[in-house]
Design an enzyme around this catalytic site. Sequence first.
Site, mmCIF file in Angstrom:
data_model
loop_
_atom_site.group_PDB
_atom_site.id
_atom_site.type_symbol
_atom_site.label_atom_id
_atom_site.label_comp_id
_atom_site.label_asym_id
_atom_site.label_seq_id
_atom_site.Cartn_x
_atom_site.Cartn_y
_atom_site.Cartn_z
ATOM 1 N N GLY A 1 2.698 4.649 1.300
ATOM 2 C CA GLY A 1 3.462 4.980 2.493
ATOM 3 C C GLY A 1 4.884 4.454 2.434
ATOM 4 O O GLY A 1 5.196 3.517 1.701
ATOM 5 N N GLU B 1 -2.817 -2.891 -5.854
ATOM 6 C CA GLU B 1 -3.504 -1.750 -6.457
ATOM 7 C C GLU B 1 -2.474 -0.732 -6.940
ATOM 8 O O GLU B 1 -2.529 -0.265 -8.074
ATOM 9 C CB GLU B 1 -4.443 -1.095 -5.447
ATOM 10 C CG GLU B 1 -5.157 0.122 -6.002
ATOM 11 C CD GLU B 1 -5.963 0.852 -4.940
ATOM 12 O OE1 GLU B 1 -7.010 1.408 -5.298
ATOM 13 O OE2 GLU B 1 -5.542 0.888 -3.775
ATOM 14 N N GLY C 1 0.806 -1.198 0.000
ATOM 15 C CA GLY C 1 0.000 0.000 0.000
ATOM 16 C C GLY C 1 0.842 1.252 0.000
ATOM 17 O O GLY C 1 2.078 1.205 -0.058
#
Length: 232
Positions: A12, A35, A10
């Site tokens: 970050g 994603e 993800g």
Amino acid sequence: MRDGATLQFGIGGVPNAIARILADGPRGDFGIHTEMLVDGVKLLHDAGKVSNRKGLHDGFSVCTFALGSRALYDWAAREPALRFLPVSATNLPALIGRNRRMVSVNAAIMVDLAGQVVADTVAGRQHSGVGGHESFVTGAREADGGTSILCLHATAMVHGERRARIVAELPPGSIVTTPRHQVHWVATEHGIANLFGRSARERAECLIALADPAHREELRAAARARVQAPRA
């Protein structure tokens, strides 16, 4: 992280850093189903760590969009083993769960002692997108041999003040990104804990052990007060 895991990273710095560590480490035979495409995925490919024997979209790393360096974009434009797919093909938990040994790695901004996760807002204001945070946490947990890991630093500097990111209760105005019943593993620099299937008391104990030592006694007192509070 076992050999043969299918990986999602993800947004970050922490998830991207984990991808970099895996690229330099001994594990391999990874698949990529994510994603967001990050620089760490390029490093995994460059290191020969990606085989994409996943059970879904075999032979290809799949994503919906890329966010990273110019080098990442240039690589993505010419990489034949990469496919950009609609979000409906990457973020559906039922599809995510079909991957071999699915492991999702996502960041969190704050986690309360019940295990509720805030990952996209700060003080009620939008900080990033919700994206596939809950979808990948759910899908990875449902995969055969799968797991999800939520990563955060135990504290953060805010306006020159060090504040806890594992808290007794979420501040007013907080918006939950991923509910407590979906959360599997939570990790800070102080350790990692499996929250799935644990009681409220056990969850609190696990999360307090992951908090910064300076805040643990305050969290214990809050947890005891919650247990002893009279019911309405």
